[in-house]
Write an enzyme that holds these catalytic residues in place. Structure first.
Site, PDB file in Angstrom:
ATOM      1  N   GLU A 117      -2.990  11.654   1.227  1.00  0.00           N
ATOM      2  CA  GLU A 117      -4.209  11.397   2.000  1.00  0.00           C
ATOM      3  C   GLU A 117      -4.513  12.467   2.951  1.00  0.00           C
ATOM      4  O   GLU A 117      -3.552  13.035   3.637  1.00  0.00           O
ATOM      5  CB  GLU A 117      -4.567  10.056   2.384  1.00  0.00           C
ATOM      6  CG  GLU A 117      -3.475   9.482   3.654  1.00  0.00           C
ATOM      7  CD  GLU A 117      -3.922   8.351   3.920  1.00  0.00           C
ATOM      8  OE1 GLU A 117      -4.884   7.441   3.637  1.00  0.00           O
ATOM      9  OE2 GLU A 117      -3.373   7.871   5.066  1.00  0.00           O
ATOM     10  N   GLU A 160       0.921  -1.283   0.128  1.00  0.00           N
ATOM     11  CA  GLU A 160      -0.009   0.033  -0.020  1.00  0.00           C
ATOM     12  C   GLU A 160       0.997   1.342   0.201  1.00  0.00           C
ATOM     13  O   GLU A 160       1.870   1.266   0.859  1.00  0.00           O
ATOM     14  CB  GLU A 160      -0.881  -0.065   1.200  1.00  0.00           C
ATOM     15  CG  GLU A 160      -1.892   1.296   1.254  1.00  0.00           C
ATOM     16  CD  GLU A 160      -2.559   1.256   2.306  1.00  0.00           C
ATOM     17  OE1 GLU A 160      -3.214   0.348   2.705  1.00  0.00           O
ATOM     18  OE2 GLU A 160      -3.257   2.544   2.934  1.00  0.00           O
TER      19      GLU A 160
END
Ligand code: NAG
Ligand code: NAG
Length: 225
Positions: free
Chosen positions: A153, A148
């Protein structure tokens, strides 16, 4: 530390705008997703699917719905709206109340770093930092987990975060100030083969390198965008 949970993205109760998502192979450079992918339904359908690759739900209080996705003129807008009467989601054996419908899109292509290769992922983003929202521009494993890479974000703290997960407890993370969320900011992430085992990840914001991280054993593992 939010990054210490296994899967971490609360779907975005937010609005996120993405102008141009271009991902290029490193050696023989080719554009995989052109800037025009948000210009028409036909262009969108050539490169993108609605929702997460695995469906409409993830680990937060929003359910993805294609009606929350709008695009035109090179820009996609994802917007959340409060709802009632949705059935609960289930994540990790737990029930989660759904309080929002929101929008997510995922690339049709998968991204697998090969020998001497890699990708550039870039776009212009305008993302809310309101508390309770979690918009994200991220790569995650097609099979199992990790890899990941959270290319950008916004966890509702006022900051922007850049993370790479070797495992759920071994990860690199960098949270930095996110100036003027009402303005567009450019994000670029360079993902490259190091040694046919590990992958380097360089995160840029507004043209400046913010941090470099290493994804252990990410080589040859297909990722969703
Ligand atoms: C992840 O693994 C790579 C390769 O072993 C290593 O270089 C990197 O430091 C690791 N990341 C963390 C946070 O330990
Ligand atoms: C991903 O890349 C590796 C190494 O180049 C290759 O062995 C593997 O078959 C690829 N996997 C997929 C699903 O394309």
């Amino acid at each position: 530390m939010a990054g210490l949970v296994l899967t971490m993205h609360f779907p975005s109760a937010c609005s996120l705008l993405l102008l141009l998502a271009a991902a290029s192979g490193a050696s023989a450079v080719r554009t995989m997703i052109p800037k025009t992918s948000f210009d028409s339904q036909a262009n969108f359908d050539a490169d993108w699917n609605y929702n997460y690759p695995w469906g409409t739900d993830h680990n937060g209080g929003a359910r993805m719905d294609r009606n929350q996705v709008r695009f035109s003129n090179g820009m996609v807008t994802l917007t959340a709206r409060k709802v009632t009467g949705q059935k609960d989601a289930t994540h990790g054996g737990k029930k989660i109340k759904i309080n929002y419908l929101s929008g997510a899109i995922s690339a049709k292509e998968h991204f697998n770093v090969s020998r001497g290769g890699g990708y550039d992922f870039s776009g212009e983003f305008r993302a809310t930092t309101a508390k309770g929202t979690w918009p994200a521009f991220w790569l995650t494993a097609v099979q199992g987990w990790p890899p990941e890479i959270d290319m950008a974000e916004w966890k509702g703290s006022g900051k922007i975060s850049f993370n790479t997960f070797n495992t759920s407890s071994v990860l690199s993370w960098k949270d930095v100030n996110y100036p003027s969320p009402d303005q567009f900011h450019s994000i670029k992430c360079e993902v490259r083969d190091i040694n046919q085992r590990d992958v380097s990840v360089k995160f840029y914001m507004d043209g400046s390198l913010v941090t470099t991280q290493v994804g252990g054993n990410f080589f040859g593992k297909p990722m969703y965008l």
